[in-house]
Scaffold this motif. Structure first.
Motif, PDB file in Angstrom:
ATOM      1  N   THR A 112     -40.430  16.942 -76.658  1.00  0.00           N
ATOM      2  CA  THR A 112     -39.308  17.071 -77.587  1.00  0.00           C
ATOM      3  C   THR A 112     -39.566  16.255 -78.850  1.00  0.00           C
ATOM      4  O   THR A 112     -40.641  15.661 -79.002  1.00  0.00           O
ATOM      5  CB  THR A 112     -38.001  16.613 -76.898  1.00  0.00           C
ATOM      6  OG1 THR A 112     -36.914  16.762 -77.812  1.00  0.00           O
ATOM      7  CG2 THR A 112     -38.073  15.156 -76.437  1.00  0.00           C
ATOM      8  N   THR A 125     -30.689  20.421 -76.388  1.00  0.00           N
ATOM      9  CA  THR A 125     -30.969  21.664 -75.655  1.00  0.00           C
ATOM     10  C   THR A 125     -29.730  22.016 -74.843  1.00  0.00           C
ATOM     11  O   THR A 125     -29.105  21.140 -74.247  1.00  0.00           O
ATOM     12  CB  THR A 125     -32.132  21.431 -74.670  1.00  0.00           C
ATOM     13  OG1 THR A 125     -33.263  20.976 -75.396  1.00  0.00           O
ATOM     14  CG2 THR A 125     -32.469  22.701 -73.909  1.00  0.00           C
ATOM     15  N   GLU A 141     -33.111  22.743 -79.268  1.00  0.00           N
ATOM     16  CA  GLU A 141     -32.732  21.409 -79.722  1.00  0.00           C
ATOM     17  C   GLU A 141     -32.997  21.359 -81.236  1.00  0.00           C
ATOM     18  O   GLU A 141     -34.011  21.872 -81.707  1.00  0.00           O
ATOM     19  CB  GLU A 141     -33.628  20.418 -78.981  1.00  0.00           C
ATOM     20  CG  GLU A 141     -33.239  18.991 -79.082  1.00  0.00           C
ATOM     21  CD  GLU A 141     -34.132  18.116 -78.201  1.00  0.00           C
ATOM     22  OE1 GLU A 141     -34.950  18.663 -77.428  1.00  0.00           O
ATOM     23  OE2 GLU A 141     -34.023  16.894 -78.317  1.00  0.00           O
ATOM     24  N   ILE A 159     -36.787  22.949 -82.096  1.00  0.00           N
ATOM     25  CA  ILE A 159     -37.835  22.983 -81.068  1.00  0.00           C
ATOM     26  C   ILE A 159     -38.089  24.429 -80.633  1.00  0.00           C
ATOM     27  O   ILE A 159     -37.152  25.205 -80.431  1.00  0.00           O
ATOM     28  CB  ILE A 159     -37.415  22.138 -79.835  1.00  0.00           C
ATOM     29  CG1 ILE A 159     -37.410  20.655 -80.175  1.00  0.00           C
ATOM     30  CG2 ILE A 159     -38.311  22.429 -78.627  1.00  0.00           C
ATOM     31  CD1 ILE A 159     -38.780  20.002 -80.282  1.00  0.00           C
ATOM     32  N   ARG A 201     -42.862  23.777 -74.307  1.00  0.00           N
ATOM     33  CA  ARG A 201     -41.568  24.212 -73.801  1.00  0.00           C
ATOM     34  C   ARG A 201     -41.574  25.721 -73.666  1.00  0.00           C
ATOM     35  O   ARG A 201     -42.371  26.412 -74.296  1.00  0.00           O
ATOM     36  CB  ARG A 201     -40.473  23.819 -74.819  1.00  0.00           C
ATOM     37  CG  ARG A 201     -40.372  22.338 -75.104  1.00  0.00           C
ATOM     38  CD  ARG A 201     -39.658  21.604 -74.012  1.00  0.00           C
ATOM     39  NE  ARG A 201     -38.257  22.009 -73.914  1.00  0.00           N
ATOM     40  CZ  ARG A 201     -37.249  21.380 -74.540  1.00  0.00           C
ATOM     41  NH1 ARG A 201     -37.482  20.344 -75.307  1.00  0.00           N
ATOM     42  NH2 ARG A 201     -36.006  21.793 -74.387  1.00  0.00           N
ATOM     43  N   PRO A 209     -39.322  12.994 -71.069  1.00  0.00           N
ATOM     44  CA  PRO A 209     -40.385  13.024 -72.080  1.00  0.00           C
ATOM     45  C   PRO A 209     -41.779  12.826 -71.475  1.00  0.00           C
ATOM     46  O   PRO A 209     -42.775  13.195 -72.094  1.00  0.00           O
ATOM     47  CB  PRO A 209     -40.028  11.876 -73.027  1.00  0.00           C
ATOM     48  CG  PRO A 209     -39.091  11.003 -72.276  1.00  0.00           C
ATOM     49  CD  PRO A 209     -38.393  11.868 -71.274  1.00  0.00           C
ATOM     50  N   ALA A 213     -42.112  16.638 -69.523  1.00  0.00           N
ATOM     51  CA  ALA A 213     -41.504  17.819 -70.145  1.00  0.00           C
ATOM     52  C   ALA A 213     -40.834  18.724 -69.113  1.00  0.00           C
ATOM     53  O   ALA A 213     -40.901  19.947 -69.187  1.00  0.00           O
ATOM     54  CB  ALA A 213     -42.526  18.595 -70.976  1.00  0.00           C
ATOM     55  N   TYR A 221     -37.105  19.533 -67.056  1.00  0.00           N
ATOM     56  CA  TYR A 221     -35.660  19.297 -67.117  1.00  0.00           C
ATOM     57  C   TYR A 221     -35.231  18.473 -65.913  1.00  0.00           C
ATOM     58  O   TYR A 221     -35.734  18.680 -64.806  1.00  0.00           O
ATOM     59  CB  TYR A 221     -34.910  20.629 -67.126  1.00  0.00           C
ATOM     60  CG  TYR A 221     -35.153  21.433 -68.385  1.00  0.00           C
ATOM     61  CD1 TYR A 221     -35.047  20.835 -69.638  1.00  0.00           C
ATOM     62  CD2 TYR A 221     -35.481  22.780 -68.322  1.00  0.00           C
ATOM     63  CE1 TYR A 221     -35.269  21.568 -70.796  1.00  0.00           C
ATOM     64  CE2 TYR A 221     -35.700  23.518 -69.470  1.00  0.00           C
ATOM     65  CZ  TYR A 221     -35.591  22.914 -70.705  1.00  0.00           C
ATOM     66  OH  TYR A 221     -35.807  23.639 -71.838  1.00  0.00           O
TER      67      TYR A 221
END
Ligand code: MOS
Length: 762
Positions: free
Chosen positions: A142, A188, A288, A313, A348, A682, A685, A687
């Protein structure tokens, strides 16, 4: 009977007819695509990548195949016959260009295998036993992550090739008497429809039927056919009800062709119901964003400049572009305008449409900046908007087809009691609660697309309307039926509406709030064809009450054709004279400004929506949202006890469904402001809250009073139906209004969403 749920129609508003599908929905009789029975289905379960970047080195399927009942496992090795369909970023096509099952991994949650078994349980068990060896690389998750790359959206987007710019914004901002120069952030978000992402595929010889919730059955049909290198005419998509979509079911996701291929290999129907957490990467999400907004004004509040740069993003390969500046730059008399959008590529999945896609993040930024400017000017925030209200947009000097923004503010302010607002932050209190009142503008472009319909009328007044539109919870069955009932002079109960199937004449994607405008304009056209035939027969007869009358003066009411002086003939009688038992009319509607081949394209799964800021006139639905927040003095708990929103969107087909959409939109806006965010780790990557327990959304207790005021508006330019559409209007502006109210309550300006308790701890 008028009540809060069924507002009494005012000028240019239709009756609050009860939803035609209400009963089947509440009784569970409505068959959503995965409810439609198919014979002897096998069950699929997705295996998804646990890394976000790298390669699959080895897939060991032995343990999975050893689970009793496992029939087949799809991997990259046995799916190479599937073609890749181009990502276009809108109007059908693929949701992502990441369609392969490996070996390259482009994001966490990428489908890398599909297990098919006799039972869902066996498929699920075997899926856990697929052993994957990865060569993992460190991913960029992100904003702020290393190794992001950035593109100028106007250079890489196929859609947003030129963003609004006029005058010398730098100079105007440099010389302005008052400026704000601020940055905002939005998170997001995921659609999280109650209905999961499902696909059932069934082949008979070389004909494929796909049962899948879809906002665009023709688009899905054509894209899947391309993936399978099959003839589109041999593919049918069935989607009579959609249990929530909000943009996540508008384009083809990679899963569909995989299930089709699995069904073909087994010669047996295959059914997939992806899990809730898999849904976070099966389809798209709201990107995002980051914003840098500058506003310049004179001391009297007149704006002289607006600069808005956005960062969004996206995935590595795809430039999904939100670019809400296209619309926000038209909203006020800004003076000079400079806008830029940057696509930021990370490891992503590809984002996509999510309710009011361009407007939600960009209007949050603009409308919060407007509030910051009002504070600096010591001016009422509604007054600031009034001073900069305009019937001419600032970029090209084009007029609005209609614009009722200040009427909306006036009505909302009156309903809310805005006049009692003390402008001083922190000045309004009740017991331990700090009270804040904030406002923001809702703005949504009026989109309209081509549509084709078939309408059939029987002598006794039974009507069937067929068009491949989509019921995504908005009331499509009802408003389409209402239009036919009105034009043909029959009760709504006599109209059967058939939608959600690609065997019907095509309708556009149920996106961009265009369905009512597009399909109702087409229904009008077909019904008028039927009226012409009957009127002609009635006036050219040698006998009968209407013989010799002017056919253009006749109306259809209560099963009769009626002349201005009241002379009338039963439609049944006219049918008898015509000697026909059915009149059927097929009509193609192409909106003004769309290419002549628009319907032909639609048959091929490609939709062109026109309107909004594109044509000779600016076409927008607008509204004003006023909210009250209460922030607890000590705990900083944030509540939204009431919202009042007033909206104008041209002709409203049905005040009940209109109010419902607007109310739901504002409740979603509470979620945007205070609850919703998909958190990404981070480091990997991935969720971390990909479930409904941790992805927080507003419930009844979070929205005690949400009042909708429908403001009458007439617009003859937007389309024949005069409809602007409002499915997405309501949740534009809510987040800014709440954020502005939080500032008013506390004096603390939070410049990111969602606003959480910790942001208000001094
Ligand atoms: Mo809506 S996000 O255009 O389905």
């Amino acid at each position: 009977m008028a009540n809060a749920a069924a507002p009494a129609p005012q000028a240019n508003m239709g009756e609050p007819a009860v939803r035609r599908d209400a009963r089947v929905k509440v009784t569970g009789e409505a068959h959503y695509p995965s409810d439609i029975p198919v014979g002897n289905p096998a069950y699929a379960y997705l295996v998804m990548s646990t890394i976000a970047r790298g390669r699959i080195e080895r897939l060991d399927l032995d343990a999975a195949f050893a689970v009793p009942g496992v029939l087949d496992i799809l991997t990259e090795e046995n799916t190479s016959e599937l073609k890749t369909v181009a990502f276009t970023g809108g109007g059908g096509g693929a949701s992502t260009s990441i369609q392969q099952l490996g070996p390259e991994i482009a994001h966490a949650g990428q489908i890398i295998a599909v297990v098919i078994a006799d039972t869902f349980e066996a498929a699920s068990e075997a899926a856990q036993k697929v052993e994957v060896t990865y060569a993992a690389e460190s991913p960029s998750a992100t904003f702020g992550s290393p190794r992001l790359t950035e593109d100028d959206a106007a250079k890489v987007s196929k859609i947003h090739t030129r963003l609004p710019n006029v005058g010398d914004a730098e100079a105007a901002l440099g010389e302005a008497e008052m400026t704000v120069d601020v940055e905002y952030a939005t998170p997001t978000q995921h659609h999280n429809s109650i209905e999961l992402f499902t696909t059932t595929c069934s082949w008979v010889d070389d004909r494929l039927t796909i049962y899948e919730p879809s906002q665009f059955v023709y688009g899905l049909k054509s894209s899947v056919a391309q993936r399978l290198a099959a003839e589109a005419e041999k593919v049918e998509v069935v989607s009579p009800f959609v249990g929530g979509a909000f943009g996540s079911k508008a384009t083809m996701t990679p899963r569909t062709a995989l299930i089709a291929l699995a069904a073909k290999r087994l010669n047996r129907p295959v059914k997939l119901v992806a899990t809730r957490s898999q849904g976070f990467t099966v389809s798209t999400y709201r990107a995002e964003t980051r914003h840098h907004v500058r506003l310049g004004a004179r001391r009297d509040g007149k704006l002289v400049g607006y600069a808005h740069e956005g960062w969004e993003i996206s995935s590595r390969p795809d430039a999904y572009v939100v670019a809400g500046v296209e619309e926000s730059a038209r909203l006020y008399a800004f003076g000079a305008v400079e806008t830029n959008v940057n696509v930021v590529h990370a490891d992503r999945s590809t984002p996509g449409f999510m309710r009011s896609p361009p407007m939600v993040p960009y209007m949050y930024a603009l409308e919060t900046a407007m509030d910051e400017l009002a504070v600096k000017l010591a001016m009422d925030p509604i007054e600031l908007r009034r001073i900069n209200d305009t019937m001419i947009e600032p970029i090209e000097g084009k007029p609005f087809s209609s614009r009722s923004l200040m009427k909306c503010y006036d009505r909302a302010a009156e309903g809310f009691g805005w006049i009692r607002r003390n402008p001083q932050p922190g000045s309004m209190r009740q017991g331990e609660w700090l009270i804040g009142w904030g406002c923001a503008t809702a703005l949504y472009p009026t989109h309209i697309g081509p549509a084709a319909v078939r309408v059939r009328l029987l002598p006794a007044g039974d009507v069937t309307v067929q068009t491949a539109a989509h019921e995504i919870g908005t009331g499509a069955y009802t408003v389409i039926g209402q239009m036919a009932a009105e034009r043909l002079g029959v009760p709504l109960g006599s109209v059967t509406v058939e939608i959600g199937d690609s065997r019907l004449p095509p309708a556009p994607v149920a996106g961009g709030s265009n369905t009512t405008a597009s399909t109702c304009s087409a229904v009008m056209k077909a019904c008028d064809g039927i009226r012409r035939k009957l009127s002609h027969a009635a006036v050219t007869a040698n006998e009968g009450a209407l013989a010799g009358r002017d056919p253009t003066q006749l109306t259809f009411r209560n099963g009769q054709i009626v002349a201005p002086d009241g002379a009338a003939e039963l439609v049944e009688e006219t049918f008898r004279r015509l000697g026909t038992s059915v009149i059927e009319e097929y009509a193609e509607f192409i909106p003004h400004g769309a290419p002549p081949e628009a319907v032909k394209d639609l048959y091929a799964g490609k939709v062109t929506l026109v309107g909004g800021p594109e044509g000779e006139k600016m076409m927008f639905a607008m509204g004003a949202e006023l909210v009250e927040v209460r922030v607890h003095k000590l705990t900083r708990e944030i509540r939204v006890p009431r919202i009042v929103g007033a909206f104008a969107a041209g002709h409203l087909m049905n005040t009940r469904t209109a109010r419902s959409q607007l109310m739901g939109g504002m409740i979603w806006g509470i979620g945007s402001a205070l609850h919703e965010a998909t958190e990404i780790d981070p480091r990997n990557a991935r969720y971390v809250n990909d479930n409904l327990a941790d992805y927080i959304i507003p419930v009844n207790a979070d929205a005690p009073s949400v009042e909708v005021i429908l403001v009458p508006e007439e617009d003859h330019d937007v389309n024949p139906a005069g409809v602007k559409g409002l499915g997405e209007l309501g949740n534009v502006g809510t987040a800014a209004a709440i954020s502005n109210a939080v500032y008013h309550a506390t004096g603390i300006r939070v410049r990111k969403l969602p606003i959480r308790i910790e942001d208000l701890l001094a």
